[in-house]
Design a protein around this motif. Structure first.
Motif, mmCIF file in Angstrom:
data_model
loop_
_atom_site.group_PDB
_atom_site.id
_atom_site.type_symbol
_atom_site.label_atom_id
_atom_site.label_comp_id
_atom_site.label_asym_id
_atom_site.label_seq_id
_atom_site.Cartn_x
_atom_site.Cartn_y
_atom_site.Cartn_z
ATOM 1 N N ARG A 180 90.182 41.379 -1.285
ATOM 2 C CA ARG A 180 90.254 40.154 -0.486
ATOM 3 C C ARG A 180 91.110 40.304 0.770
ATOM 4 O O ARG A 180 91.675 39.327 1.269
ATOM 5 C CB ARG A 180 90.725 38.958 -1.313
ATOM 6 C CG ARG A 180 89.854 38.642 -2.496
ATOM 7 C CD ARG A 180 90.002 37.201 -2.919
ATOM 8 N NE ARG A 180 89.511 36.298 -1.889
ATOM 9 C CZ ARG A 180 88.227 35.981 -1.704
ATOM 10 N NH1 ARG A 180 87.286 36.524 -2.485
ATOM 11 N NH2 ARG A 180 87.875 35.133 -0.769
ATOM 12 N N LEU B 296 90.243 40.421 3.866
ATOM 13 C CA LEU B 296 89.043 40.230 4.676
ATOM 14 C C LEU B 296 89.250 40.656 6.127
ATOM 15 O O LEU B 296 88.367 41.251 6.739
ATOM 16 C CB LEU B 296 88.612 38.756 4.614
ATOM 17 C CG LEU B 296 88.363 38.201 3.201
ATOM 18 C CD1 LEU B 296 87.862 36.770 3.284
ATOM 19 C CD2 LEU B 296 87.366 39.056 2.437
ATOM 20 N N GLU C 31 82.488 34.602 3.924
ATOM 21 C CA GLU C 31 83.611 34.254 3.053
ATOM 22 C C GLU C 31 84.767 33.661 3.855
ATOM 23 O O GLU C 31 85.537 32.846 3.332
ATOM 24 C CB GLU C 31 84.091 35.499 2.288
ATOM 25 C CG GLU C 31 85.152 35.235 1.243
ATOM 26 C CD GLU C 31 84.666 34.368 0.099
ATOM 27 O OE1 GLU C 31 83.449 34.170 -0.018
ATOM 28 O OE2 GLU C 31 85.509 33.870 -0.667
ATOM 29 N N ASN D 68 86.319 27.215 2.618
ATOM 30 C CA ASN D 68 86.686 28.586 2.970
ATOM 31 C C ASN D 68 86.841 28.802 4.474
ATOM 32 O O ASN D 68 86.982 29.940 4.916
ATOM 33 C CB ASN D 68 85.636 29.569 2.424
ATOM 34 C CG ASN D 68 85.705 29.703 0.928
ATOM 35 O OD1 ASN D 68 86.527 29.074 0.277
ATOM 36 N ND2 ASN D 68 84.842 30.512 0.359
ATOM 37 N N LYS E 106 92.344 33.401 0.190
ATOM 38 C CA LYS E 106 91.010 33.831 0.592
ATOM 39 C C LYS E 106 91.038 35.135 1.381
ATOM 40 O O LYS E 106 90.124 35.942 1.296
ATOM 41 C CB LYS E 106 90.349 32.727 1.423
ATOM 42 C CG LYS E 106 90.085 31.444 0.643
ATOM 43 C CD LYS E 106 89.135 31.683 -0.506
ATOM 44 C CE LYS E 106 88.903 30.425 -1.309
ATOM 45 N NZ LYS E 106 87.995 30.664 -2.453
ATOM 46 N N ASP E 107 92.094 35.326 2.192
ATOM 47 C CA ASP E 107 92.202 36.529 3.035
ATOM 48 C C ASP E 107 93.657 36.986 3.006
ATOM 49 O O ASP E 107 94.481 36.531 3.808
ATOM 50 C CB ASP E 107 91.747 36.217 4.457
ATOM 51 C CG ASP E 107 91.755 37.445 5.355
ATOM 52 O OD1 ASP E 107 92.022 38.551 4.839
ATOM 53 O OD2 ASP E 107 91.483 37.310 6.558
#
Length: 465
Positions: free
Chosen positions: A48, A50, A80, A156, A187-188
């Motif tokens: 993750r 990203l 994502e 997201n 998320k990142d």
């Protein structure tokens, strides 16, 4: 392997194309480097990270624009992160380079087969753009409202959460900003902007310190070592240098230049695609802004007409102060996602301070009655639950406060009467307790709580008569 010059197939064991004779040594290294960057991007995506994945995947495509695996993965990473337009753009380009047997078809079908989700993503992008423009113009409140809607539609959307956190931080709401940034960090995990904002939220900014610059080294101090003698010219070294330069020119002309031209063309096509998508989004955002401006104009005119209809007598200019205070509090609570019982209770107390008899204006009196009914209806049940919890915790003073509020605002069933009597009994206000016990027995004779009334009254030295 496909020769980049003539398009012929070349066995993996060969370093030169048998069809056109092109030397593929450099090209093979470029392909291996592209695959290496793809693998590193895949590793980042799996944990993750990203942002790190995007960097490596873009490097992979810089080496080989036709690496559809890297391009498809880049699209998934963008999706994502909430960048729907960028994701679709990568898959469209991937489909161009590999029309058949391309997983980009499945990815685009999954997005397009759910119109509701796609529309939610588009709406989120529009609201983000509206918020960005509003923030640039100093309209932080409107920007925050739009961004809350955007992340509600598309959770997201990392850029939207980062901007929302910045606006919260600028408004001094550090906890709300931290909540948005923590969600974005989940998320990142490697997003440097998110981490930088988190550091700003978690730690007070350090004072800037001046830094001195070192003086450049004095070239006059550099001296040749003792015994230095100049070497004689090496003819073979010059020949090797010239031959290497010629080979470099040939490789550049026959291999790198055609590839660079194709890369430039592909990048131009991609920029055109991105520009078209961005233009459509901005046109939609402009239309939305115009509609919203018209809506606000109508609301302003309606409000102005309503205010013109309110005639406040000069002789009692403070008659409406309590009502205006309650309206201000109610407006602030309506902007929140959810108001707690304490805030609602404070609003109800402000409404209780309003004197209806002093409201000579019919519109103001009607507004007061509507607001009172709405607020009392909202607070009655939460007040009962809060009072019931306080009673369970044997906090009878707090229980009396909230259960009496629930009763006063219309929550008058057998449970409220019984626990209100028990709470008054707990603080030794026996006369008040007896009132609600007897009301319970009178109005709810069939209730299971009514059977305890005589016992409770007896405990206080009273009878059920």
């Amino acid at each position: 392997m496909i020769c980049p010059r003539c398009g012929g197939k070349v066995p993996e064991s060969r370093s030169r194309c048998e069809g056109c004779g092109a030397d593929l040594t450099v090209y093979r290294k470029i392909m291996r480097l592209s695959n290496s960057y793809y693998n590193r991007g895949l590793e980042r995506a799996r944990v993750r990270d990203l942002s790190g994945a995007v960097q490596f995947l873009k490097k992979s495509l810089g080496m080989n624009k036709k690496n559809t695996e890297a391009r498809n993965l880049l699209g998934l990473v963008f999706l994502e992160m909430g960048e729907t337009v960028a994701a679709l753009g990568e898959w469209v380009v991937s489909k161009h380079f590999q029309p058949e047997d391309n997983r980009a078809d499945d990815y685009m079908e999954q997005i397009q087969s759910n119109p509701a989700k796609l529309d939610a993503m588009n709406q989120a992008i529009k609201k983000y753009n509206l918020a960005l423009e509003a923030a640039k113009q100093g309209g932080d409140d409107l920007a925050i409202l739009q961004l809350k809607k955007a992340v509600g539609l598309h959770p997201n959307f990392i850029r939207a959460r980062q901007l929302l956190a910045l606006l919260y931080l600028r408004a001094g709401e550090r906890e709300r900003a931290k909540k948005q940034l923590l969600f974005a960090a989940q998320k990142d995990v490697g997003n440097t902007a998110t981490l930088r904002y988190l550091q700003e939220v978690s730690e007070p900014a350090a004072e800037e310190r001046g830094t001195g610059e070192e003086e450049p080294a004095d070239d006059s101090r550099i001296r040749l070592a003792p015994g230095y003698t100049e070497d004689k010219p090496n003819v073979m070294a010059w020949v090797t240098l010239v031959v290497g330069a010629l080979l470099g020119v040939l490789v550049t002309f026959f291999l790198i230049v055609p590839t660079a031209r194709k890369n430039i063309r592909a990048e131009f096509d991609k920029e055109q695609l991105d520009y078209s998508s961005e233009l459509r989004i901005k046109e939609a955002a402009l239309t939305s802004i115009e509609k919203e401006a018209e809506l606000w104009r109508k609301k302003y005119e309606e409000t102005a007409r309503e205010l013109e209809g309110i005639n406040i007598p000069v002789y009692d200019e403070h008659a409406y102060d309590a009502l205006f205070q309650a309206l201000t509090t109610w407006h602030g609570l309506s902007q929140q996602e959810e108001a707690d019982a304490e805030e609602l209770l404070a609003l109800a107390q402000e409404l209780a301070a309003v004197e209806p008899a002093r409201l000579k204006n019919a519109n103001a009196a009607s507004l007061y009655q509507k607001l009172r009914a709405q607020v009392y209806d909202q607070i009655a049940e939460p007040a009962y639950q809060t009072g019931r919890d306080a009673y369970s915790d044997k906090d009878y003073e707090r229980a009396v406060q909230y259960l009496q509020t629930a009763y006063d605002y219309g929550y008058r069933d057998d449970r409220c009467l019984y626990y209100l009597g028990r709470s008054y009994q707990g603080v030794k206000r026996y006369d008040d307790a007896a009132v609600y016990y007897r009301q319970l027995k009178s109005e709810y004779p069939e209730s299971s709580f009514a059977g305890y009334v005589d016992t409770r009254l007896s405990e206080m030295g009273m009878t059920g008569d």
